[in-house]
Enzyme design. Structure first.
Site, PDB file in Angstrom:
ATOM      1  CB  THR A  29     118.168  68.055   9.108  1.00  0.00           C
ATOM      2  OG1 THR A  29     118.605  67.045   8.200  1.00  0.00           O
ATOM      3  CG2 THR A  29     116.913  68.702   8.560  1.00  0.00           C
ATOM      4  CE  LYS A  98     116.325  61.056  11.972  1.00  0.00           C
ATOM      5  NZ  LYS A  98     115.714  61.749  10.842  1.00  0.00           N
ATOM      6  CE  LYS A 137     111.509  59.914   9.769  1.00  0.00           C
ATOM      7  NZ  LYS A 137     111.575  61.361   9.477  1.00  0.00           N
ATOM      8  CD  GLU A 178     109.281  59.806   6.029  1.00  0.00           C
ATOM      9  OE1 GLU A 178     109.858  59.586   7.108  1.00  0.00           O
ATOM     10  OE2 GLU A 178     109.173  60.938   5.539  1.00  0.00           O
ATOM     11  CE  LYS A 220     106.738  61.658   7.961  1.00  0.00           C
ATOM     12  NZ  LYS A 220     107.224  62.258   9.202  1.00  0.00           N
ATOM     13  N   GLY A 263     107.213  67.462   3.177  1.00  0.00           N
ATOM     14  CA  GLY A 263     108.111  67.363   2.027  1.00  0.00           C
ATOM     15  C   GLY A 263     108.534  68.645   1.323  1.00  0.00           C
ATOM     16  N   GLY A 264     108.284  69.813   1.933  1.00  0.00           N
ATOM     17  CA  GLY A 264     108.664  71.061   1.271  1.00  0.00           C
ATOM     18  C   GLY A 264     107.462  71.861   0.798  1.00  0.00           C
ATOM     19  CB  SER A 290     103.725  62.302  10.210  1.00  0.00           C
ATOM     20  OG  SER A 290     104.968  62.106  10.862  1.00  0.00           O
ATOM     21  N   GLY A 292     107.067  67.795   9.587  1.00  0.00           N
ATOM     22  CA  GLY A 292     108.246  68.379  10.203  1.00  0.00           C
ATOM     23  C   GLY A 292     108.229  69.872   9.912  1.00  0.00           C
ATOM     24  NE  ARG A 293     110.970  69.871   5.030  1.00  0.00           N
ATOM     25  CZ  ARG A 293     111.331  69.356   3.852  1.00  0.00           C
ATOM     26  NH1 ARG A 293     111.978  70.103   2.977  1.00  0.00           N
ATOM     27  NH2 ARG A 293     111.040  68.112   3.558  1.00  0.00           N
TER      28      ARG A 293
HETATM   29  P1  13P Z   1     108.720  67.117   6.478  1.00  0.00           P
HETATM   30  O1  13P Z   1     107.262  67.236   6.888  1.00  0.00           O
HETATM   31  O2  13P Z   1     109.514  68.375   6.720  1.00  0.00           O
HETATM   32  O3  13P Z   1     108.877  66.537   5.104  1.00  0.00           O
HETATM   33  O4  13P Z   1     109.365  66.086   7.487  1.00  0.00           O
HETATM   34  C1  13P Z   1     108.691  64.946   7.800  1.00  0.00           C
HETATM   35  C2  13P Z   1     109.656  63.848   8.000  1.00  0.00           C
HETATM   36  O5  13P Z   1     109.682  63.223   9.028  1.00  0.00           O
HETATM   37  C3  13P Z   1     110.543  63.522   6.898  1.00  0.00           C
HETATM   38  O6  13P Z   1     111.210  62.352   7.158  1.00  0.00           O
END
Ligand code: 13P
Length: 341
Positions: A29, A98, A137, A178, A220, A263-264, A290, A292-293
Site C-alpha cells: 500500500t 497492525k 489493529k 475494525e 474502528k 476509507g477514501g 483513526s 490513514g489517507r
Molecule cells: P483510511 O483512513 O485511509 O481508510 O485508513 C485507515 C485504516 O487504518 C484502514 O485500515
C-alpha cells in the site's frame, strides 16, 4: 489481564481533541502512495517519511493520541538512531501495531475476502508489547455488491476479529476492532447502513461469545455513507445523522471509544462528517478519527520525497491533525480550512 489499565489506554486513545494516526500501510500500500508522488518505495524512504510525521511536534503532542505502525516501522530507528517507537512515546502519543496479515479469497464465496494472521499471533503480540505497543489493529473487509456480502463472509470475519481481540487483551494490548464496509460501490447510504448494521451486530455477538471485555477495546468502523459511484451522494448532515443512529443501535456504551477510518473520503469530507456527528451529542462513547489517507494525503504531496520539503510536509500534517482534532470536539468550521490554504 488488567482491565483497568486496558480501559485507561482505550480512553486515552479517544480523548477529546485527539485521534489516531493510521500509518500502518503495508509495503504494497505505501508503494502505491509513493508511486503517486514519484517516490521510490525503499526502506530508507519509508523510514524518512514516517520519521517526518512522528517528529511533527505540534501535531503529535496536541492532536494525535496514538499511531498505528506496520511491522517494519516498529523495528526501525530514526536517522539519528532513536527507535521510532521512542519518538512517538516522547511526543506523548501511544504506539500501536497492525497485526493482521492482510486478506485472502474466502473459499466458496466468490468476490469475498477473509482477513488472516491468527497463527502465532500470541507470540507476536508478546514481542510487540516488549517493543512498546499498547494497542493493536486488525481490519476485516466487507464489500457491497450484487448478492454480497454473504452471511458467511460477515460471520468468519467477525469470528476472526473476536479471536484477535481476545488474544490482544490476554497480552495486555487494547484491540482496535475494525470491520470495514467498503465505500467503493454504487450502493446508496441506506444499503451501507443496512450492511454495516449486520456487520456490527455480528461482530459484537462474536466479541461477547469470546469473552472480550468491551471496556478494553476501541471500535474502528466505517461511517454510514453513499458508495463512491452512487449517483445520489448523501449530505454531511445525513451521513452524521445516520451514522450516529446506527452506532447507537449497535455499539454498547461499555465501549470507551469509536475511531473512524476515512476509507477514501476526501480530507475535508472526513473532517466535516466527524464534526457534524459531534453536533448531535451527547454521545455514549468517545468519538474520533483513526485516519490513514485523510491525514496523510496532504503531507505526502507536500513532502514528495525531498529533504528540503520536510517542514512543508510537517506543516501539512499538523494542519490536518488540528482540523480533525477540532472536529473531534465539534469545533471545526470550513473557514479554518480556507485560512490555511
Ligand atoms: P483510511 O483512513 O485511509 O481508510 O485508513 C485507515 C485504516 O487504518 C484502514 O485500515
Amino acid at each position: 489481564m488488567n482491565l483497568t489499565e486496558l480501559n485507561r489506554i482505550a480512553t486515552a486513545m479517544v480523548a477529546p481533541g485527539k485521534g489516531i494516526l493510521a500509518a500502518d500501510e503495508s509495503s504494497g500500500t505505501i508503494k502505491k502512495r509513493f508511486d503517486a508522488i514519484g517516490v521510490e518505495s525503499t526502506e530508507a524512504n519509508r523510514r524518512d517519511y514516517r520519521e517526518m510525521l512522528f517528529r511533527s511536534t505540534e501535531a503529535m503532542s496536541q492532536y494525535i493520541s496514538g499511531v498505528i505502525l506496520y511491522d517494519e516501522t516498529i523495528w526501525q530507528n530514526a536517522a539519528d538512531g532513536t527507535p521510532l517507537v521512542k519518538l512517538i512515546e516522547s511526543s506523548g502519543a501511544i504506539p500501536g501495531i497492525k497485526v493482521d496479515e492482510g486478506t485472502q479469497a474466502l473459499p466458496m464465496c466468490p468476490g469475498e475476502l477473509v482477513t488472516v494472521g491468527l497463527d502465532k499471533l500470541a507470540e507476536r503480540l508478546k514481542k510487540y508489547y516488549e517493543r512498546g505497543a499498547r494497542f493493536a489493529k486488525w481490519r476485516a473487509v466487507i464489500d457491497i455488491g450484487s448478492g454480497i456480502p454473504s452471511m458467511t463472509a460477515i460471520s468468519v470475519n467477525a469470528h476472526a476479529l473476536a479471536r484477535y481481540a481476545a488474544l490482544c487483551q490476554a497480552a495486555q494490548i487494547v484491540p482496535i476492532v475494525e470491520p470495514e464496509v467498503l465505500m467503493d460501490g454504487d450502493h446508496d447510504i441506506d444499503r451501507c447502513y443496512e450492511v454495516t448494521q449486520r456487520v456490527l451486530n455480528k461482530t459484537f455477538q462474536e466479541l461477547r461469545v469470546q469473552r472480550v471485555a468491551l471496556e478494553g477495546m476501541v471500535l474502528k468502523p466505517n461511517m454510514a455513507i453513499s458508495g463512491k459511484k452512487c449517483a445520489k451522494q448523501a449530505s454531511v448532515e445525513e451521513v452524521a445523522e445516520k451514522t450516529i443512529r446506527l452506532l447507537k443501535a449497535c455499539v454498547p456504551a461499555a465501549v470507551p471509544g469509536i475511531a473512524f477510518l476515512s476509507g477514501g473520503q476526501s480530507d475535508e469530507e472526513a473532517t466535516a462528517h466527524l464534526n457534524a456527528m459531534h453536533k448531535l451529542g451527547p454521545l455514549p462513547w468517545g468519538l474520533t478519527f483513526s485516519y490513514g489517507r485523510a491525514l496523510q494525503a496532504a503531507p505526502q504531496k507536500a513532502w514528495s520525497g525531498k529533504a528540503e520539503n520536510v517542514a512543508a510536509g510537517q506543516a501539512a500534517f499538523s494542519h490536518r491533525a488540528r482540523m480533525n482534532g477540532l472536529a473531534s470536539k465539534g469545533e471545526w468550521q470550513s473557514s479554518l480550512e480556507q485560512k490555511a490554504a
